[in-house]
Design a protein around this motif. Structure first.
Motif, PDB file in Angstrom:
ATOM      1  N   GLY A  20       0.799  -1.226   0.000  1.00 26.49           N
ATOM      2  CA  GLY A  20       0.000   0.000   0.000  1.00 26.49           C
ATOM      3  C   GLY A  20       0.827   1.269   0.000  1.00 26.49           C
ATOM      4  N   ARG A  21       2.131   1.169  -0.275  1.00 27.09           N
ATOM      5  CA  ARG A  21       3.024   2.323  -0.254  1.00 27.09           C
ATOM      6  C   ARG A  21       3.246   2.920  -1.627  1.00 27.09           C
ATOM      7  N   LEU A  22       2.697   2.286  -2.670  1.00 28.93           N
ATOM      8  CA  LEU A  22       2.908   2.720  -4.047  1.00 28.93           C
ATOM      9  C   LEU A  22       1.666   2.350  -4.849  1.00 28.93           C
ATOM     10  N   VAL A  23       1.394   3.130  -5.888  1.00 26.75           N
ATOM     11  CA  VAL A  23       0.309   2.829  -6.820  1.00 26.75           C
ATOM     12  C   VAL A  23       0.928   2.571  -8.179  1.00 26.75           C
ATOM     13  N   ILE A  24       0.479   1.513  -8.815  1.00 24.38           N
ATOM     14  CA  ILE A  24       0.929   1.199 -10.165  1.00 24.38           C
ATOM     15  C   ILE A  24      -0.175   1.631 -11.119  1.00 24.38           C
ATOM     16  N   TYR A  25       0.216   2.376 -12.155  1.00 24.61           N
ATOM     17  CA  TYR A  25      -0.737   2.916 -13.124  1.00 24.61           C
ATOM     18  C   TYR A  25      -0.538   2.268 -14.478  1.00 24.61           C
ATOM     19  N   ARG A  26      -1.643   2.061 -15.150  1.00 27.70           N
ATOM     20  CA  ARG A  26      -1.634   1.607 -16.535  1.00 27.70           C
ATOM     21  C   ARG A  26      -2.635   2.473 -17.276  1.00 27.70           C
ATOM     22  N   LYS A  27      -2.180   3.121 -18.333  1.00 34.14           N
ATOM     23  CA  LYS A  27      -3.015   4.051 -19.093  1.00 34.14           C
ATOM     24  C   LYS A  27      -3.638   5.117 -18.190  1.00 34.14           C
ATOM     25  N   GLY A  28      -2.871   5.565 -17.199  1.00 32.37           N
ATOM     26  CA  GLY A  28      -3.293   6.646 -16.322  1.00 32.37           C
ATOM     27  C   GLY A  28      -4.219   6.251 -15.196  1.00 32.37           C
ATOM     28  N   LYS A  29      -4.542   4.966 -15.074  1.00 29.69           N
ATOM     29  CA  LYS A  29      -5.469   4.505 -14.034  1.00 29.69           C
ATOM     30  C   LYS A  29      -4.772   3.510 -13.111  1.00 29.69           C
ATOM     31  N   PRO A  30      -5.077   3.591 -11.812  1.00 32.41           N
ATOM     32  CA  PRO A  30      -4.485   2.622 -10.879  1.00 32.41           C
ATOM     33  C   PRO A  30      -4.929   1.203 -11.243  1.00 32.41           C
ATOM     34  N   ILE A  31      -4.018   0.273 -11.098  1.00 29.03           N
ATOM     35  CA  ILE A  31      -4.343  -1.132 -11.354  1.00 29.03           C
ATOM     36  C   ILE A  31      -4.009  -1.972 -10.139  1.00 29.03           C
ATOM     37  N   ASP A  32      -4.609  -3.130 -10.077  1.00 31.89           N
ATOM     38  CA  ASP A  32      -4.276  -4.130  -9.068  1.00 31.89           C
ATOM     39  C   ASP A  32      -2.865  -4.633  -9.398  1.00 31.89           C
ATOM     40  N   PRO A  33      -1.962  -4.653  -8.434  1.00 34.49           N
ATOM     41  CA  PRO A  33      -0.596  -5.110  -8.729  1.00 34.49           C
ATOM     42  C   PRO A  33      -0.560  -6.520  -9.315  1.00 34.49           C
ATOM     43  N   ASP A  34      -1.536  -7.339  -8.960  1.00 34.58           N
ATOM     44  CA  ASP A  34      -1.564  -8.700  -9.486  1.00 34.58           C
ATOM     45  C   ASP A  34      -1.943  -8.747 -10.964  1.00 34.58           C
ATOM     46  N   LEU A  72       4.507   4.599 -12.018  1.00 37.90           N
ATOM     47  CA  LEU A  72       4.471   4.475 -10.563  1.00 37.90           C
ATOM     48  C   LEU A  72       4.191   5.818  -9.911  1.00 37.90           C
ATOM     49  N   GLY A  73       3.421   5.790  -8.835  1.00 37.24           N
ATOM     50  CA  GLY A  73       3.143   7.002  -8.074  1.00 37.24           C
ATOM     51  C   GLY A  73       2.817   6.660  -6.636  1.00 37.24           C
ATOM     52  N   LEU A  74       2.763   7.680  -5.822  1.00 41.45           N
ATOM     53  CA  LEU A  74       2.412   7.483  -4.417  1.00 41.45           C
ATOM     54  C   LEU A  74       0.897   7.401  -4.272  1.00 41.45           C
ATOM     55  N   PRO A  75       0.417   6.755  -3.210  1.00 39.72           N
ATOM     56  CA  PRO A  75      -1.025   6.651  -2.985  1.00 39.72           C
ATOM     57  C   PRO A  75      -1.683   8.011  -2.779  1.00 39.72           C
ATOM     58  N   SER A  76      -2.995   8.053  -2.909  1.00 43.42           N
ATOM     59  CA  SER A  76      -3.769   9.283  -2.686  1.00 43.42           C
ATOM     60  C   SER A  76      -3.410   9.899  -1.355  1.00 43.42           C
ATOM     61  N   GLY A  77      -3.470  11.234  -1.330  1.00 47.44           N
ATOM     62  CA  GLY A  77      -3.124  11.948  -0.108  1.00 47.44           C
ATOM     63  C   GLY A  77      -1.656  12.335  -0.059  1.00 47.44           C
ATOM     64  N   SER A  78      -0.898  11.908  -1.058  1.00 44.84           N
ATOM     65  CA  SER A  78       0.514  12.273  -1.104  1.00 44.84           C
ATOM     66  C   SER A  78       0.696  13.413  -2.092  1.00 44.84           C
ATOM     67  N   ASP A  79       1.887  13.925  -2.182  1.00 43.49           N
ATOM     68  CA  ASP A  79       2.167  15.049  -3.071  1.00 43.49           C
ATOM     69  C   ASP A  79       2.017  14.710  -4.545  1.00 43.49           C
ATOM     70  N   THR A  80       2.082  13.425  -4.913  1.00 44.00           N
ATOM     71  CA  THR A  80       2.006  13.075  -6.328  1.00 44.00           C
ATOM     72  C   THR A  80       0.640  12.541  -6.715  1.00 44.00           C
ATOM     73  N   ALA A  81      -0.334  12.573  -5.823  1.00 45.40           N
ATOM     74  CA  ALA A  81      -1.669  12.081  -6.163  1.00 45.40           C
ATOM     75  C   ALA A  81      -2.329  13.022  -7.158  1.00 45.40           C
ATOM     76  N   GLY A  82      -3.196  12.489  -7.978  1.00 40.64           N
ATOM     77  CA  GLY A  82      -3.900  13.317  -8.945  1.00 40.64           C
ATOM     78  C   GLY A  82      -3.847  12.707 -10.323  1.00 40.64           C
ATOM     79  N   THR A  83      -3.877  13.541 -11.327  1.00 43.93           N
ATOM     80  CA  THR A  83      -3.815  13.052 -12.697  1.00 43.93           C
ATOM     81  C   THR A  83      -2.429  12.509 -12.980  1.00 43.93           C
ATOM     82  N   HIS A  84      -2.391  11.362 -13.588  1.00 44.57           N
ATOM     83  CA  HIS A  84      -1.101  10.736 -13.883  1.00 44.57           C
ATOM     84  C   HIS A  84      -0.959  10.570 -15.370  1.00 44.57           C
ATOM     85  N   ASP A  85       0.226  10.906 -15.858  1.00 40.78           N
ATOM     86  CA  ASP A  85       0.461  10.772 -17.275  1.00 40.78           C
ATOM     87  C   ASP A  85       0.406   9.304 -17.672  1.00 40.78           C
ATOM     88  N   THR A  86       0.245   9.055 -18.941  1.00 44.03           N
ATOM     89  CA  THR A  86       0.008   7.682 -19.376  1.00 44.03           C
ATOM     90  C   THR A  86       1.157   7.074 -20.153  1.00 44.03           C
TER      91      THR A  86
END
Length: 111
Positions: free
Chosen positions: A70-84, A92-106
């Motif tokens: 729960g310390r990192l979010v993995i994105y695919r096409k700009g959307k968070p995905i299940d790591p599995d 890669l980005g930090l979870p919501s509530g961190s400085d990098t939360a928000g729109t993520h490039d794709t």
């Protein structure tokens, strides 16, 4: 019924995996607001010269471990995905509530 997954193994102190995890978290925390990082950014930060690509599998393993914790979010096409469900291009980005939360490039990379 909810499927359960065994906990991801943790990195050993002073291991290259711990160094990789630290690099991922550092780069993600210092990315511009609303931006994610590419796995090759991490690999290049860890290895000088043309051998950075050999580090990509280690970056992927560390990212999966951090995402399962729960310390990192993995994105695919700009959307968070299940790591599995990780395959192909990802960022890669930090979870919501961190400085990098928000729109993520794709844009991203495959390893």
């Amino acid at each position: 019924m909810s499927e359960t997954h065994p906990p991801a193994p943790t990195a050993e102190p002073n291991s290259p995996d711990l160094e990789t995890e630290a690099a991922i978290l550092h780069l993600a925390a210092n990315a511009p607001k609303g931006r994610s990082i590419a796995p090759e950014d991490v690999a290049r930060a860890l290895v000088d010269g043309p051998d950075w690509q050999a580090r990509l599998p280690r970056v992927r393993r560390a990212a999966l471990r951090l995402a399962h914790e729960g310390r990192l979010v993995i994105y695919r096409k700009g959307k968070p995905i299940d790591p599995d469900e990780l395959r192909g291009v990802y960022r890669l980005g930090l979870p919501s509530g961190s400085d990098t939360a928000g729109t993520h490039d794709t844009e991203g990379t495959a390893d």
